[in-house]
Design a protein around this motif. Structure first.
Motif, PDB file in Angstrom:
ATOM      1  N   ASP A  82       0.832  -1.209   0.000  1.00  0.00           N
ATOM      2  CA  ASP A  82       0.000   0.000   0.000  1.00  0.00           C
ATOM      3  C   ASP A  82       0.864   1.256   0.000  1.00  0.00           C
ATOM      4  N   THR A  83       1.927   1.241   0.799  1.00  0.00           N
ATOM      5  CA  THR A  83       2.829   2.395   0.863  1.00  0.00           C
ATOM      6  C   THR A  83       3.494   2.648  -0.486  1.00  0.00           C
ATOM      7  N   LEU A  84       3.966   1.593  -1.126  1.00  0.00           N
ATOM      8  CA  LEU A  84       4.628   1.745  -2.419  1.00  0.00           C
ATOM      9  C   LEU A  84       3.675   2.286  -3.476  1.00  0.00           C
ATOM     10  N   LEU A  85       2.438   1.839  -3.423  1.00  0.00           N
ATOM     11  CA  LEU A  85       1.476   2.256  -4.432  1.00  0.00           C
ATOM     12  C   LEU A  85       0.912   3.643  -4.162  1.00  0.00           C
ATOM     13  N   SER A  86       1.212   4.196  -2.978  1.00  0.00           N
ATOM     14  CA  SER A  86       0.763   5.550  -2.652  1.00  0.00           C
ATOM     15  C   SER A  86       1.858   6.587  -2.856  1.00  0.00           C
ATOM     16  N   LEU A  87       3.038   6.164  -3.327  1.00  0.00           N
ATOM     17  CA  LEU A  87       4.121   7.106  -3.583  1.00  0.00           C
ATOM     18  C   LEU A  87       3.726   8.078  -4.689  1.00  0.00           C
ATOM     19  N   ASP A  88       4.484   9.174  -4.799  1.00  0.00           N
ATOM     20  CA  ASP A  88       4.137  10.203  -5.780  1.00  0.00           C
ATOM     21  C   ASP A  88       4.568   9.858  -7.196  1.00  0.00           C
ATOM     22  N   ARG A  89       5.112   8.668  -7.384  1.00  0.00           N
ATOM     23  CA  ARG A  89       5.509   8.203  -8.714  1.00  0.00           C
ATOM     24  C   ARG A  89       5.422   6.688  -8.729  1.00  0.00           C
ATOM     25  N   PRO A  90       5.215   6.090  -9.880  1.00  0.00           N
ATOM     26  CA  PRO A  90       5.049   4.634  -9.936  1.00  0.00           C
ATOM     27  C   PRO A  90       6.369   3.898  -9.785  1.00  0.00           C
ATOM     28  N   VAL A  91       6.270   2.670  -9.342  1.00  0.00           N
ATOM     29  CA  VAL A  91       7.436   1.786  -9.241  1.00  0.00           C
ATOM     30  C   VAL A  91       7.750   1.229 -10.627  1.00  0.00           C
ATOM     31  N   ASP A  92       8.966   1.475 -11.084  1.00  0.00           N
ATOM     32  CA  ASP A  92       9.396   0.980 -12.387  1.00  0.00           C
ATOM     33  C   ASP A  92      10.116  -0.353 -12.287  1.00  0.00           C
ATOM     34  N   ILE A  93      10.826  -0.560 -11.167  1.00  0.00           N
ATOM     35  CA  ILE A  93      11.682  -1.739 -10.985  1.00  0.00           C
ATOM     36  C   ILE A  93      11.439  -2.283  -9.591  1.00  0.00           C
ATOM     37  N   LEU A  94      11.149  -3.561  -9.480  1.00  0.00           N
ATOM     38  CA  LEU A  94      10.966  -4.208  -8.186  1.00  0.00           C
ATOM     39  C   LEU A  94      11.992  -5.328  -8.064  1.00  0.00           C
ATOM     40  N   VAL A  95      12.903  -5.182  -7.096  1.00  0.00           N
ATOM     41  CA  VAL A  95      13.916  -6.207  -6.844  1.00  0.00           C
ATOM     42  C   VAL A  95      13.546  -6.931  -5.558  1.00  0.00           C
ATOM     43  N   ASN A  96      13.110  -8.166  -5.695  1.00  0.00           N
ATOM     44  CA  ASN A  96      12.719  -9.000  -4.550  1.00  0.00           C
ATOM     45  C   ASN A  96      13.951  -9.733  -4.029  1.00  0.00           C
ATOM     46  N   ASN A  97      14.617  -9.134  -3.066  1.00  0.00           N
ATOM     47  CA  ASN A  97      15.868  -9.698  -2.580  1.00  0.00           C
ATOM     48  C   ASN A  97      15.833 -10.102  -1.111  1.00  0.00           C
TER      49      ASN A  97
END
Length: 257
Positions: A82-97
């Motif tokens: 929810d926090t990531l999707l409420s940022l002021d810009r979209p997520v372009d790259i998600l690194v699941n580490n």
């Protein structure tokens, strides 16, 4: 004169890197920042400011946002999404580490260890990718990178939960790629070899195991976390736009032995 395209340039991109406080995640965050990306660094115990990842990213002139999440807790992962999707810009790259490991012979491997390793290394990664990926699909663009393992291909010793989880990551990478490749989202995985991090401390402190592993690595040394950086930039960039469902070994030649 027309400027040549720069396929590895990540300027203007926002990259989320989980498990970014140290080790492989820290090195990947730094490499992506060096290529131009701003970073959202996530870890269970990440300092709000002044962390090593914050210092390295900002030294490169990029923004670093620090978030905490316990990947063993479903509610915490949902809150992170929810926090990531409420940022002021979209997520372009998600690194699941983000990851954890529990070492014990299978006959002594507890249910509690099994549940935690599977939750952190597999279930949380699917949940977070599903939520962030849904918005990448809406935009028809995005890069998802998992951290798999040599144990995505092999059985390992005394790490049944970790092996099961990392084998699951290999399958999840391919499954999501099958569904999302035609919709503008790349899903791939890095396959680190034996890397000198906290997770492998027990192996490096066991002289017999350390020597046996080293003797099998054609490159003649254990990996350093920064060895993963270039491969991560490749999978995060336009250079890999036609790469889907790949498990990219960065292992000093181990799997080719």
């Amino acid at each position: 004169m027309t400027a040549l395209p720069q396929p590895f340039d990540l300027t203007g991109k926002l990259a989320v890197v989980t498990g970014a406080r140290r080790g492989i995640g820290l090195a990947i965050a730094e490499a992506l920042a060096a290529a131009g990306a701003d970073i959202v660094a996530v870890s269970a115990n990440l300092e709000a400011s002044g962390s090593e990842v914050d210092k390295r990213v900002t030294a490169l002139g990029r923004r670093c946002t620090a978030l905490r999440a316990d990947f063993a807790e479903r509610a915490a992962v949902a809150e992170l999404a929810d926090t990531l999707l409420s940022l002021d810009r979209p997520v372009d790259i998600l690194v699941n580490n983000a990851g954890t490991i529990a070492r014990a012979p299978a006959a002594d491997h507890t249910d509690e260890d099994w549940d935690q390793v599977l939750a952190v290394n597999l279930t949380s990664q699917f949940t977070l990718t599903r939520e962030v990926g849904r918005h990448m699909l809406d935009r028809r663009q995005g890069k998802v990178i998992f951290t798999a393992s040599l144990l995505s291909f092999q059985g390992g010793i005394n790490v049944p939960g970790y092996t099961a989880a990392k084998s699951g990551i290999a399958g999840l990478t391919r499954a999501l790629a099958n569904e999302w490749a035609g919709r503008g989202v790349n899903v791939n995985a890095l396959v680190p070899g034996y890397v000198a991090t906290d997770n492998t401390r027990a192996l490096r402190e066991d002289d017999e195991r350390y020597t046996a592993i080293l003797d099998r690595i054609p490159a003649g040394r254990w990996a350093r976390p920064e060895d993963l950086g270039g491969a991560a930039v490749f999978l995060a960039s336009a250079a890999s736009d036609y790469v889907h469902g790949a498990l990219l070994p960065v292992d000093g030649g181990w799997l080719g032995r």
